[in-house]
Design a protein around this motif. Structure first.
Motif, mmCIF file in Angstrom:
data_model
loop_
_atom_site.group_PDB
_atom_site.id
_atom_site.type_symbol
_atom_site.label_atom_id
_atom_site.label_comp_id
_atom_site.label_asym_id
_atom_site.label_seq_id
_atom_site.Cartn_x
_atom_site.Cartn_y
_atom_site.Cartn_z
ATOM 1 N N ASP B 173 12.819 8.385 -17.804
ATOM 2 C CA ASP B 173 13.977 7.672 -18.341
ATOM 3 C C ASP B 173 13.508 6.770 -19.459
ATOM 4 O O ASP B 173 12.484 6.102 -19.334
ATOM 5 C CB ASP B 173 14.626 6.807 -17.248
ATOM 6 C CG ASP B 173 15.332 7.645 -16.212
ATOM 7 O OD1 ASP B 173 16.098 7.068 -15.423
ATOM 8 O OD2 ASP B 173 15.117 8.868 -16.181
ATOM 9 N N GLN B 174 14.258 6.752 -20.533
ATOM 10 C CA GLN B 174 13.915 5.821 -21.604
ATOM 11 C C GLN B 174 15.156 5.264 -22.254
ATOM 12 O O GLN B 174 16.190 5.918 -22.311
ATOM 13 C CB GLN B 174 13.071 6.529 -22.651
ATOM 14 C CG GLN B 174 11.597 6.549 -22.285
ATOM 15 C CD GLN B 174 10.796 7.191 -23.361
ATOM 16 O OE1 GLN B 174 11.096 7.012 -24.532
ATOM 17 N NE2 GLN B 174 9.790 7.955 -22.981
ATOM 18 N N ARG B 175 14.993 4.063 -22.791
ATOM 19 C CA ARG B 175 16.110 3.478 -23.523
ATOM 20 C C ARG B 175 16.264 4.167 -24.869
ATOM 21 O O ARG B 175 15.279 4.457 -25.536
ATOM 22 C CB ARG B 175 15.848 2.006 -23.803
ATOM 23 C CG ARG B 175 15.617 1.195 -22.585
ATOM 24 C CD ARG B 175 16.826 1.251 -21.692
ATOM 25 N NE ARG B 175 16.623 0.428 -20.531
ATOM 26 C CZ ARG B 175 16.825 -0.878 -20.533
ATOM 27 N NH1 ARG B 175 17.229 -1.489 -21.627
ATOM 28 N NH2 ARG B 175 16.601 -1.572 -19.448
ATOM 29 N N THR B 176 17.493 4.447 -25.213
ATOM 30 C CA THR B 176 17.729 5.070 -26.519
ATOM 31 C C THR B 176 18.912 4.396 -27.174
ATOM 32 O O THR B 176 19.816 3.912 -26.504
ATOM 33 C CB THR B 176 18.114 6.550 -26.355
ATOM 34 O OG1 THR B 176 17.735 6.997 -25.076
ATOM 35 C CG2 THR B 176 17.524 7.411 -27.425
ATOM 36 N N ASN B 177 18.904 4.417 -28.497
ATOM 37 C CA ASN B 177 20.045 3.884 -29.230
ATOM 38 C C ASN B 177 20.967 5.001 -29.649
ATOM 39 O O ASN B 177 20.529 5.995 -30.229
ATOM 40 C CB ASN B 177 19.567 3.153 -30.490
ATOM 41 C CG ASN B 177 18.978 1.814 -30.139
ATOM 42 O OD1 ASN B 177 19.191 1.308 -29.057
ATOM 43 N ND2 ASN B 177 18.229 1.261 -31.057
ATOM 44 N N GLN B 190 17.669 10.471 -20.089
ATOM 45 C CA GLN B 190 16.684 11.090 -19.218
ATOM 46 C C GLN B 190 16.109 12.266 -19.985
ATOM 47 O O GLN B 190 16.827 13.207 -20.338
ATOM 48 C CB GLN B 190 17.347 11.545 -17.928
ATOM 49 C CG GLN B 190 16.378 11.724 -16.784
ATOM 50 C CD GLN B 190 17.090 11.617 -15.425
ATOM 51 O OE1 GLN B 190 18.059 12.314 -15.164
ATOM 52 N NE2 GLN B 190 16.601 10.731 -14.577
ATOM 53 N N PHE B 191 14.805 12.175 -20.260
ATOM 54 C CA PHE B 191 14.125 13.266 -20.956
ATOM 55 C C PHE B 191 13.587 14.206 -19.896
ATOM 56 O O PHE B 191 12.843 13.786 -19.012
ATOM 57 C CB PHE B 191 12.965 12.706 -21.789
ATOM 58 C CG PHE B 191 13.447 11.913 -22.976
ATOM 59 C CD1 PHE B 191 13.865 10.604 -22.826
ATOM 60 C CD2 PHE B 191 13.487 12.495 -24.232
ATOM 61 C CE1 PHE B 191 14.310 9.876 -23.916
ATOM 62 C CE2 PHE B 191 13.920 11.771 -25.326
ATOM 63 C CZ PHE B 191 14.341 10.468 -25.170
ATOM 64 N N THR B 192 13.980 15.455 -19.957
ATOM 65 C CA THR B 192 13.563 16.385 -18.902
ATOM 66 C C THR B 192 13.170 17.729 -19.465
ATOM 67 O O THR B 192 13.533 18.089 -20.584
ATOM 68 C CB THR B 192 14.711 16.646 -17.901
ATOM 69 O OG1 THR B 192 15.649 17.523 -18.528
ATOM 70 C CG2 THR B 192 15.413 15.376 -17.510
ATOM 71 N N ASN B 193 12.433 18.489 -18.628
ATOM 72 C CA ASN B 193 12.270 19.906 -18.941
ATOM 73 C C ASN B 193 13.620 20.576 -18.740
ATOM 74 O O ASN B 193 14.387 20.166 -17.897
ATOM 75 C CB ASN B 193 11.285 20.573 -17.981
ATOM 76 C CG ASN B 193 9.929 19.923 -18.021
ATOM 77 O OD1 ASN B 193 9.392 19.590 -16.986
ATOM 78 N ND2 ASN B 193 9.404 19.755 -19.216
ATOM 79 N N PRO B 194 13.886 21.654 -19.460
ATOM 80 C CA PRO B 194 15.161 22.350 -19.272
ATOM 81 C C PRO B 194 15.369 22.824 -17.838
ATOM 82 O O PRO B 194 16.497 22.935 -17.386
ATOM 83 C CB PRO B 194 15.060 23.539 -20.223
ATOM 84 C CG PRO B 194 14.071 23.125 -21.247
ATOM 85 C CD PRO B 194 13.110 22.217 -20.567
ATOM 86 N N GLU B 195 14.277 23.083 -17.080
ATOM 87 C CA GLU B 195 14.432 23.573 -15.712
ATOM 88 C C GLU B 195 15.078 22.541 -14.801
ATOM 89 O O GLU B 195 15.485 22.855 -13.684
ATOM 90 C CB GLU B 195 13.073 23.940 -15.107
ATOM 91 C CG GLU B 195 12.426 25.158 -15.698
ATOM 92 C CD GLU B 195 11.710 24.829 -16.988
ATOM 93 O OE1 GLU B 195 11.628 23.624 -17.320
ATOM 94 O OE2 GLU B 195 11.253 25.756 -17.672
ATOM 95 N N PHE B 196 15.156 21.325 -15.266
ATOM 96 C CA PHE B 196 15.688 20.224 -14.466
ATOM 97 C C PHE B 196 17.029 20.580 -13.832
ATOM 98 O O PHE B 196 17.246 20.365 -12.639
ATOM 99 C CB PHE B 196 15.823 19.012 -15.385
ATOM 100 C CG PHE B 196 16.369 17.787 -14.737
ATOM 101 C CD1 PHE B 196 17.655 17.369 -15.015
ATOM 102 C CD2 PHE B 196 15.603 17.041 -13.866
ATOM 103 C CE1 PHE B 196 18.173 16.222 -14.436
ATOM 104 C CE2 PHE B 196 16.112 15.888 -13.279
ATOM 105 C CZ PHE B 196 17.392 15.485 -13.572
ATOM 106 N N PHE B 197 17.931 21.124 -14.634
ATOM 107 C CA PHE B 197 19.263 21.416 -14.103
ATOM 108 C C PHE B 197 19.230 22.543 -13.097
ATOM 109 O O PHE B 197 20.021 22.585 -12.164
ATOM 110 C CB PHE B 197 20.219 21.739 -15.255
ATOM 111 C CG PHE B 197 20.477 20.549 -16.122
ATOM 112 C CD1 PHE B 197 19.816 20.392 -17.324
ATOM 113 C CD2 PHE B 197 21.355 19.560 -15.705
ATOM 114 C CE1 PHE B 197 20.035 19.272 -18.114
ATOM 115 C CE2 PHE B 197 21.582 18.442 -16.490
ATOM 116 C CZ PHE B 197 20.916 18.296 -17.695
#
Lengths: 128, 887
Positions: B173-177, B190-197
């Motif tokens: 998880d990271q803060r983004t604007n 939330q930055f994830t690999n595509p397999e996440f879903f």
């Protein structure tokens, strides 16, 4: 088709505690049969039913007036007779009862049952 | 046919009773008339004819009754009579009804509310596909710290080497604007690999999820939105798919929207303080440097044939292999597998189960009270019941009627209880810690409600039946006779039963109070733990600078220095500073290895670890963290990289015992190449992550040396910190109008949230303990009141032969006290045995803390005396003449 297995006297089971109850039920069933029979010969009001039963039995059976009406209402609830208020001959309203088709079938069943009972008891009586 | 007629007759009689009766009367009268006519025809006089007709008919009223029995309302009618009678009884004994209904309602309400919450948190399936097969995979540090993040390198190795998982995905998880249309907004991505879903198995509501192609090098950035974000910022329009947005000034395209309530928020290790509101692809560059940092969470789906234990064993094996293969990075690190449910609710399971126990206790107490009340009521109505029996009511009828009263009570209690439960759930959600997943959606659980209603009905029946049967078995003759009231006339059995009930109530209340008392003490201790900083009057906020604009480190540094200059100039600001992460909020402190110059080098992978923070001199001043030795960062050191660091006391003590660390050089493994830095000062310990755990060694870098793109501003204000927030925001905007700020809150608020879970537990248990005490007091009051009422005659006698009213008062009080003492004694014994179950939740207080136990015992005794006082006073006031005169 008999409605109660109590009338199946081929295998009689008289439990001691049930004797009194059975006796009352036996009387109950008999009264129902008499009422149905009386009505099978034509529509009647309550008073008339008692008179007819007296007539048919040559004054031997005098149904107690107090027990007639509860029995009548019970029979009506079971769907064996139907009732309606009509204007009596002397200008008074009276409630007349009529045998229904189901009632007619019940009457036949009760009569058959009764005949079986009489047969069985007679056999026993005639044994030496 | 029969049933239809039967029902029809019953209903008709229910609504038109008079008509049915009249009908019967008419028919019977007609019969008698006809008989009369016949008699007249037979020669009798009219009077004689009628008399004879009536006589031969039999008992007219009896026949009418018999006839009505067949045609009349039957069961329904007697039921409706019972209900109406019961309602009158309840209205007549108002206090009894009020107390009984409230007691039942409290028991039912509390139970339903808690059960609903427990169901939601512990029992309800998580909102993912086959959630029981989803697990988290964490690393374990050589020192044994659990649930540590993993790194890209390790994740890749895990993914390659494992055979337990169908699918694996890393995330952070990271803060983004978010900029573009509308206000710039900072949110968590939330930055994830595509397999996440796929791992979670949830399909998007609109559009598509992230796909493997999205991760490819030349593809443009794609984003999946959360439902909330979609509604809030994009108006819930389907046209959002394909819309371009700016994420940290990087153009991205929206490709999907997730369904409502979908989230994946793991607070501890990757959390930024808030659940993510959009998902985008985690970059996985192939460079070795990118492999090192441990900042990823890993979620995986077990293969159908594999159990959690097997997966755990395999991961440990793989970790051991990696420890050998890449020792400079992985030596002695291990891995662990944790079921997802455990991850979310593991640390609330125990308190919730305890709460269930507490609530069960309260329900028992409530039932005991109601039982007592019913018993008392039944006994006081002996006369009335005896009268009904004498007038011809059958035992069955009386028992049925008493049972109906109990039912009415149960129904009333249930209705009020439902209302209480509904309200209670709302209250529970309002005070609960924010990160409890699912809790925000909890509603009145219908199954639970049904069970609780069933329970209340059973209570009503059982405790209504017992006295009913008991009462009707009494010799009713005696009851009707005069002077048979009073203790002597009453079955001692029922009195003993009542006393037993009250004593058990008190014992249960003691257990609850003891538990609550211990938790309260723990909570106070927790609040008083020295955290190492002063959170009063400190305003905090996070500012994240977009990397697309501020490309180089010096630019980040310059922005913050300028911002601080402006802020420090504001009126009402005493001090201001920056830090990367606040204590207790928003992120881990990046533990990593380090070496000390001039000491024998440890083997690679065996270096001691330290936490790393980034701060400036203003931070320590603002948070009132003391400088123990050496000096703080200088002005130059806060503008340009100078390779100096501050360390905390724990680091000094652990690694520089007996010597001064000032001037020594250490190399902290935060950089691609060895970077020795000089220690220039020692600051006080600060509890950053847990109030309870030991403080870890910590190294503070200056911003120019370790440049983060975001920092947290801390500002000490003269007055209310929140009041200064708009001014600070203005200063930030004056430097860059498009720069959003986020997480604006006072340090006290942050601390308050940290303690929220402990507070939640304490409040709840305290509430139940209070409830239990209240109910016990009511129980005692009821029993004593009733006892006095029954003994009016006896007390009147005492007063008449010379006893002082005061002596009567004391007599009654002593009785109440005796009951209480027995109850408290039993309760203390039970508490000794049971409070050890709480030991996991206690802090700084023993499970059998004498002071707490003593205090609550005294409290309960005082409450009981108070509850006995009113009835005792009533006894005192009895007029002996009146008491003696009316039996």
């Amino acid at each position: 088709m008999p409605t109660d297995s109590r009338y199946d006297y081929v295998s009689v089971r008289l439990k001691r505690s049930k004797v009194a109850k059975d006796k009352a039920d036996l009387l109950q069933g008999t009264l129902d049969m008499l009422i149905l029979k009386a009505l099978s010969l034509g529509e009647l009001h309550g008073y008339g039913i008692i008179q007819r039963i007296r007539q048919l039995s040559d004054e031997m059976l005098n149904v107690e007036q107090g027990s007639l009406y509860p029995a009548l209402y019970r029979i009506e609830q079971k769907g064996w007779v139907s009732s309606k208020w009509v204007v009596h001959e002397t200008g008074r309203d009276a409630k007349f009862y009529k045998l229904t088709r189901a009632g007619r079938r019940q009457l036949e069943a009760e009569e058959a049952s009764w005949d079986r009972l009489v047969l069985a008891v007679t056999k026993v009586r005639q044994a030496t | 046919m029969k049933w239809f007629n039967l029902l029809r007759d019953r209903i008709r009689a229910l609504f038109a009773r008079e008509i049915v009766i009249e009908d019967i009367d008419r028919e019977l009268r007609l019969h008698v008339d006809m008989q009369t006519d016949a008699n007249i025809a037979a020669g009798m006089s009219p009077d004689e004819a009628r008399r004879e007709a009536l006589r031969s008919f039999g008992n007219l009223p009896k026949v009418r009754d018999a006839a009505y029995d067949v045609k009349g309302g039957g069961f329904f009618e007697t039921l409706s009579q019972d209900i109406r009678y019961g309602a009158r009884v309840l209205t007549k004994h108002k206090t009894f009804t009020l107390v009984a209904v409230l007691t039942l309602a409290l028991g039912i309400g509390a139970n339903t509310a808690i059960f609903s919450v427990v169901n939601e948190l512990l029992l309800k399936p998580l909102p993912y596909r086959d959630p029981e097969r989803i697990v988290m995979v964490w690393e374990v540090t050589p020192e044994g710290r659990h649930q540590n993040n993993s790194s890209r390198g390790n994740f890749k190795a895990w993914r390659e080497q494992n055979r337990s998982f169908e699918n694996m995905a890393a995330f952070t998880d990271q803060r983004t604007n978010l900029t573009g249309e509308g206000e710039p907004e900072e949110l968590t991505a939330q930055f994830t690999n595509p397999e996440f879903f796929e791992v979670l198995g949830v399909d998007p509501l609109l559009g598509r999820p992230l796909l493997p192609e999205d991760g490819e090098a030349d593809k443009s950035n794609v984003v999946v939105l959360s439902y909330g974000l979609w509604q809030r910022r994009f108006g819930g329009q389907a046209s959002v798919i394909g819309k371009p947005i700016m994420l940290n000034r990087v153009p991205s395209t929206v490709v999907g929207v997730m369904p409502a309530h979908f989230q994946f928020y793991i607070r501890q290790r990757t959390g930024t303080g808030r659940p993510a509101e959009l998902w985008t692809v985690l970059p996985m560059p192939e460079t070795p440097e990118a492999d090192r940092g441990r900042f990823l969470g890993v979620v995986a789906r077990l293969k159908n044939s594999v159990s959690t234990e097997q997966a755990d064993a395999e991961m440990r094996t793989i970790a051991a292999r990696l420890s050998g293969a890449i020792p400079q990075y992985n030596k002695d690190w291990s891995a662990e597998v944790l079921p997802l449910r455990e991850q979310f609710s593991g640390n609330v399971r125990r308190p919730l189960l305890l709460l269930l126990g507490a609530v069960g206790f309260v329900l028992l107490i409530a039932c005991a009270n109601v039982a007592n009340l019913l018993l008392s009521l039944a006994t006081s109505r002996e006369k009335e019941i005896a009268l009904r029996a004498a007038l011809g009511a059958s035992r069955l009828r009386i028992v049925r009627q008493l049972l109906t009263e109990s039912f009415l009570l149960a129904i009333l209690g249930s209705l009020v209880g439902c209302a209480l439960a509904w309200w209670g759930i709302k209250a529970l959600v309002a005070i609960s810690p924010r990160d409890l997943i699912n809790l925000q959606n909890v509603g009145l659980n219908v199954t639970v409600l049904m069970w609780t209603l069933l329970l209340s009905f059973i209570t009503g029946i059982v405790f209504g039946l017992a006295p009913a049967l008991h009462i009707t078995r009494l010799n009713l003759n005696d009851s009707l006779k005069e002077g048979a009231k009073g203790d002597s006339g009453q079955a001692s059995g029922s009195r003993r039963l009542r006393n037993v009930l009250v004593v058990s109530e008190i014992a249960l209340a003691v257990v609850l109070l003891a538990s609550a008392g211990l938790l309260v003490k723990s909570f106070i201790n927790l609040q008083q733990v020295n955290r190492g900083f002063d959170s009063q009057n400190v305003l905090t906020m996070v500012v994240r600078l977009p990397e697309a604009i501020y490309k180089e480190d010096p630019q980040f540094v310059r922005f913050f220095r300028q911002a601080l200059e402006h802020i420090q100039a504001l009126p009402g600001v005493r001090a201001a500073g920056i830090v990367n992460y606040l204590p207790f909020y928003g992120g881990l402190g990046s533990a990593t290895g380090f070496t000390i110059e001039g000491r024998p080098q440890p083997l690679p992978g065996e270096e001691p670890t330290t936490d790393v923070r980034v701060a400036d001199a203003g931070y320590f001043e603002t948070m009132r963290i003391p400088l123990l030795r050496g000096r703080n960062f200088t002005d130059v050191e806060m503008r340009e990289p100078r390779r100096v660091v501050l360390i905390n006391e724990a680091m000094a003590r652990q690694h520089f015992a007996g010597e001064s660390p000032i001037g020594k050089r250490i190399d902290v493994q935060m950089f691609d190449t060895p970077t020795p830095t000089e220690i220039v000062g020692i600051v006080g310990n600060v509890k950053y992550e847990s109030l309870i755990d030991e403080v870890q060694p910590t190294v503070y870098f200056s911003h120019p040396d370790l440049t983060y793109a975001f920092m947290t501003l801390v500002i000490r204000t003269e007055g209310d910190p929140a009041a200064l927030a708009p001014a600070v925001h203005r200063e930030i905007r004056s430097l860059d109008p498009n720069q959003p700020i986020s997480d604006v809150r006072t340090m006290n608020q942050v601390m308050s949230e940290t303690l929220s879970r402990a507070r939640f537990n304490t409040l709840l248990l305290g509430l139940f303990a209070g409830l239990a005490t209240l109910l016990s007091a009511v129980g005692i009051f009821g029993v004593m009141n009733y006892s006095v009422a029954l003994r009016t005659h006896e007390i009147g006698l005492r007063l008449a032969i010379g006893a002082q009213p005061r002596q009567v008062l004391v007599l009654i009080l002593k009785q109440g006290l005796l009951l209480t003492l027995v109850g408290v004694g039993l309760g203390l014994l039970a508490a000794f045995a049971l409070t050890r179950l709480l030991s996991g939740l206690l802090f700084g207080v023993a499970a059998a803390d004498a002071a707490t136990f003593a205090t609550i015992s005294l409290l309960l005794v005082a409450v009981s005396l108070l509850a006995s006082y009113l009835p005792a006073r009533r006894a005192m006031r009895i007029d002996p003449l009146a008491a003696l005169r009316y039996e």
